[in-house]
Design a protein around this motif. Structure first.
Motif, PDB file in Angstrom:
ATOM      1  N   GLU A  76       0.802  -1.231   0.000  1.00 42.94           N
ATOM      2  CA  GLU A  76       0.000   0.000   0.000  1.00 42.94           C
ATOM      3  C   GLU A  76       0.835   1.281   0.000  1.00 42.94           C
ATOM      4  O   GLU A  76       0.539   2.207  -0.775  1.00 42.94           O
ATOM      5  CB  GLU A  76      -0.972  -0.012   1.183  1.00 42.94           C
ATOM      6  N   ASP A  82      -3.302   7.333  -9.573  1.00 46.98           N
ATOM      7  CA  ASP A  82      -4.715   7.118  -9.230  1.00 46.98           C
ATOM      8  C   ASP A  82      -5.225   5.772  -9.734  1.00 46.98           C
ATOM      9  O   ASP A  82      -6.014   5.107  -9.050  1.00 46.98           O
ATOM     10  CB  ASP A  82      -5.568   8.248  -9.825  1.00 46.98           C
ATOM     11  N   ARG A  85      -3.962   2.971  -7.425  1.00 41.89           N
ATOM     12  CA  ARG A  85      -4.631   3.009  -6.113  1.00 41.89           C
ATOM     13  C   ARG A  85      -6.088   2.565  -6.227  1.00 41.89           C
ATOM     14  O   ARG A  85      -6.605   1.863  -5.353  1.00 41.89           O
ATOM     15  CB  ARG A  85      -4.553   4.419  -5.531  1.00 41.89           C
ATOM     16  N   ALA A  86      -6.757   2.986  -7.302  1.00 44.08           N
ATOM     17  CA  ALA A  86      -8.159   2.600  -7.493  1.00 44.08           C
ATOM     18  C   ALA A  86      -8.283   1.084  -7.648  1.00 44.08           C
ATOM     19  O   ALA A  86      -9.187   0.459  -7.075  1.00 44.08           O
ATOM     20  CB  ALA A  86      -8.734   3.310  -8.715  1.00 44.08           C
ATOM     21  N   PHE A  88      -6.164  -1.171  -6.529  1.00 47.31           N
ATOM     22  CA  PHE A  88      -5.824  -1.768  -5.241  1.00 47.31           C
ATOM     23  C   PHE A  88      -7.023  -1.710  -4.284  1.00 47.31           C
ATOM     24  O   PHE A  88      -7.323  -2.694  -3.585  1.00 47.31           O
ATOM     25  CB  PHE A  88      -4.634  -1.021  -4.635  1.00 47.31           C
ATOM     26  N   ASN A  89      -7.716  -0.575  -4.253  1.00 50.83           N
ATOM     27  CA  ASN A  89      -8.894  -0.437  -3.392  1.00 50.83           C
ATOM     28  C   ASN A  89     -10.011  -1.384  -3.826  1.00 50.83           C
ATOM     29  O   ASN A  89     -10.723  -1.954  -2.983  1.00 50.83           O
ATOM     30  CB  ASN A  89      -9.395   1.006  -3.409  1.00 50.83           C
ATOM     31  N   ARG A  90     -10.158  -1.547  -5.126  1.00 54.51           N
ATOM     32  CA  ARG A  90     -11.172  -2.472  -5.648  1.00 54.51           C
ATOM     33  C   ARG A  90     -10.842  -3.903  -5.223  1.00 54.51           C
ATOM     34  O   ARG A  90     -11.752  -4.675  -4.850  1.00 54.51           O
ATOM     35  CB  ARG A  90     -11.230  -2.369  -7.174  1.00 54.51           C
ATOM     36  N   GLY A  92      -9.299  -4.728  -2.543  1.00 56.19           N
ATOM     37  CA  GLY A  92      -9.628  -4.802  -1.120  1.00 56.19           C
ATOM     38  C   GLY A  92     -11.102  -5.086  -0.888  1.00 56.19           C
ATOM     39  O   GLY A  92     -11.468  -5.882  -0.005  1.00 56.19           O
ATOM     40  N   GLU A  93     -11.968  -4.460  -1.686  1.00 51.16           N
ATOM     41  CA  GLU A  93     -13.410  -4.711  -1.571  1.00 51.16           C
ATOM     42  C   GLU A  93     -13.742  -6.154  -1.946  1.00 51.16           C
ATOM     43  O   GLU A  93     -14.544  -6.820  -1.274  1.00 51.16           O
ATOM     44  CB  GLU A  93     -14.166  -3.737  -2.470  1.00 51.16           C
TER      45      GLU A  93
END
Length: 221
Positions: A76, A82, A85-86, A88-90, A92-93
């Motif tokens: 992380e 962007d 990171r987007a 990576f966040n997806r 995580g969900e």
């Protein structure tokens, strides 16, 4: 100096590729591999007729989850851009949905309800794991593309540096040749004049005049 500067720039770019992008790619690939193994392990637990597999693989599952969490913590802070990171966040969900479905399937199998476990596996867990693994693969591919782009830039810089060094070497050789020609002319021309006068004097012509220029050995001669 210019050649050294270019070589230092290539070395810096190589170090930059090794420092972050390559480290991220390896950790992301490791994360993806851990998930791949976990998915197959969970499927084996649910599909097996041996209920003891739940307890047998429990310690291994805890170890994998801890290792994955550690990888995520390391990855992380290294994220850049962007888009990265987007994604990576997806992931995580999707990991949350994947974990919930896994726990439901394993619990149903441990509770002695293989039909429920199989249904959860087919309808919830496998779709969630496919989505999770797919996005992980996309993240690894993103890193590989980034590394390839850096490597391509380094390769271009290397070719440009070689071309620059060749041009500079050619200019240096040409400059040296011009200097040598001028130096040779400055030495040979007065000597030829002196020889010409000496030959005419030796032939009896004492009317010759030579204008000596400079205080060096040639001028003295």
């Amino acid at each position: 100096t210019a050649a050294i500067w270019r070589l230092n720039a290539i070395a810096d770019a190589t170090r930059a590729m090794m420092a972050i992008p390559l480290a991220k790619e390896r950790m992301m690939a490791d994360w993806h591999t851990q998930t791949f193994g976990a998915v197959r392990r969970t499927a084996a637990i649910v599909k097996s007729t041996d209920p003891s597999l739940v307890e047998f693989f429990k310690a291994d599952g805890v170890k994998t989850a801890a290792h994955t969490t550690e990888l995520i913590k390391k990855i992380e802070p290294l994220l850049q851009g962007d888009e990265e990171r987007a994604l990576f966040n997806r992931i995580g969900e999707l990991r949350k949905a994947y974990t919930v479905a896994k726990e439901k399937a394993v619990k149903a199998r441990a509770d002695g309800d293989p039909e429920m476990a199989a249904r959860i596996l087919a309808q919830e867990y496998m779709p969630a794991s496919d989505a999770y693994e797919g996005k992980q693969a996309d993240l690894v591919k993103m890193q590989q593309d980034h590394i390839d782009a850096i490597a391509h830039d380094i390769d271009n810089a290397n070719h440009n540096s070689a071309r620059m060094i060749g041009v500079l070497a050619g200019v240096a050789v040409l400059f040296g040749a011009v200097c040598a020609w001028l130096l040779a002319g400055a030495i040979v021309r007065p000597i030829r004049q002196a020889v010409d006068v000496a030959e005419k004097v030796a032939a009896g012509d004492l009317t010759q005049h030579i204008e000596a220029k400079g205080n060096d050995e040639t001028g003295a001669l």
